[in-house]
Design an enzyme around this catalytic site. Sequence first.
Site, PDB file in Angstrom:
ATOM      1  NE  ARG A   1      -7.428  32.746  39.082  1.00  0.00           N
ATOM      2  CZ  ARG A   1      -6.673  32.118  39.848  1.00  0.00           C
ATOM      3  NH1 ARG A   1      -6.771  30.283  39.604  1.00  0.00           N
ATOM      4  NH2 ARG A   1      -5.495  32.631  40.083  1.00  0.00           N
TER       5      ARG A   1
ATOM      6  CB  SER B   1      -9.006  42.796  42.593  1.00  0.00           C
ATOM      7  OG  SER B   1      -7.791  43.343  43.258  1.00  0.00           O
TER       8      SER B   1
ATOM      9  CG  HIS C   1      -8.655  34.423  42.133  1.00  0.00           C
ATOM     10  ND1 HIS C   1      -8.939  34.263  42.023  1.00  0.00           N
ATOM     11  CD2 HIS C   1      -7.370  33.776  42.929  1.00  0.00           C
ATOM     12  CE1 HIS C   1      -9.227  32.468  41.990  1.00  0.00           C
ATOM     13  NE2 HIS C   1      -7.681  32.650  42.776  1.00  0.00           N
ATOM     14  CB  CYS C   2      -9.607  38.447  37.991  1.00  0.00           C
ATOM     15  SG  CYS C   2     -11.798  38.353  38.984  1.00  0.00           S
ATOM     16  CG  LEU C   3      -5.534  41.132  37.225  1.00  0.00           C
ATOM     17  CD1 LEU C   3      -5.210  42.576  37.770  1.00  0.00           C
ATOM     18  CD2 LEU C   3      -5.696  41.475  35.721  1.00  0.00           C
TER      19      LEU C   3
END
Length: 363
Positions: free
Chosen positions: A100, A337, A339-341
Site C-alpha cells: 500500500r 494489517s 489495507h497496508c498489505l
Amino acid sequence: MKHLTPADPAPRDLGFAMPAEWEPHVATWMSWPADDELWFGHLEGVRREYAELVRTIARFEPVELLCRSAECEADARKRLGADAANVTFHQVPLDDSWVRDNGPIFVRNADGEVALVNWEFNSWGGKFEWENDNRIPEYVAEHLGMGHWDRPEVLEGGGLEVTGDGVGLTTRSCFLTETRNPGLSEEGYAALLSDTLGVRHLLWLDGGLENDHTDGHIDTITRFTDPRTIVTSVAEDPSDANFAVMQGNLEALREMTDAHGQPFRIVELPLPAHRLEGAEGRLPPTYANFYIGNGFVAVPQYGDPNDERALETLRPLFPDREVVGLPSRQIIEGGGSFHCLTQQQPAGPVWTGADATPSAAKV
C-alpha cells in the site's frame, strides 16, 4: 510505456484522477512476507494469516503476488494450494510487504484508461530498509506496459483516503513530518495532490494511533465507505492514550463537508478493547484497516471482544459486499494489517502514455 516527469503535463492535465477503492478492480497487488526479523519472530504465523487473506481476495478478483525469492514463491504456492489458480506470481527484489505504501498509486482518465504515479518511498521517514521496495512501482509499470509519472516527493498510499469525486483525507502527523517532504505545507500538499491525483478538496485530521510507525496513517483510523460516509475509530477508555486524539478527530470530522458542501455521515468504529504489546511496545490494532474489493470487504480480527462489534458496524455500510472477518493477530506484530498489505489496480485498459498531450475534452 512512457515515463513522465513533473516537467510533462500533470495527470490532472490529461484528465487522470485516483478512483475510490470501492470502484471495480482488475487485480489486487500484494507482497509475500519474507523476513522473520522484520516480523519479530512471527513469520510462520504471519504467513499463515497472510495466505488466508490472499485466498479470500482471490475468490473475488485476481491477485498479483510479488515474491522476493524462490523460497517465498514456493512457500506461497504450498500454502495456497488449489487457491493459487487466480494468483500470478512475480519474483522481484523486496524489502518488506507493505505494498500500500511502497507500491504505485493508480489513476484513471475520463476514457477509463489506467496509469500510475510512482512516488518516492523512504520507509516512513527512514525507519527501515527501502531501496528495493522503492523500485516496485517501476516494476509494475514495466510489467503492465503502463505509462506513468515519476514524482520526486515521498508519499505513501496509506496516508491518503479519497472518495473518487475530488475529496481527500489525511493526517498532519504523517504528511507534515520533516522526514518526508521537508517544508511542504498543507497548501503545498493540496496543490500537489490536485495535480497528481485529482484531489480538489483536501481535509486534514491531526493524528493517528499511539506507536504507529507510519506517524499516523489515515487508513489505520478513518476511512470513506462511500462519498458521503466516513467511518472513524474511537477509543472507549478515557485513560487510553488514543482516546483524546480519536475524539479530536471525531469532532473535526463532524465539521467537515463533502464535494457538494454537505456534512458527512459519520459512523463510529470501536478500537479493539484489549491493549496489545509487541516487541517494540504498544501495537496499533484497528478495524479501520479493512480492504474493499470486488464484492467483499476484508476486516482484520484480533481475538478481541470488539471483533464482532466491528463487523456489525461495517456490514450495513457495505450492503452489496460480503464483509469477511479474517485473523490478523500475527500480522499486527509488524505494525499494520490488510489495507497496508494490498494495493488495488482499478479496472480499465492500460494507458501507455503515447498520447501525453493535454486535451480540452479531458481536463
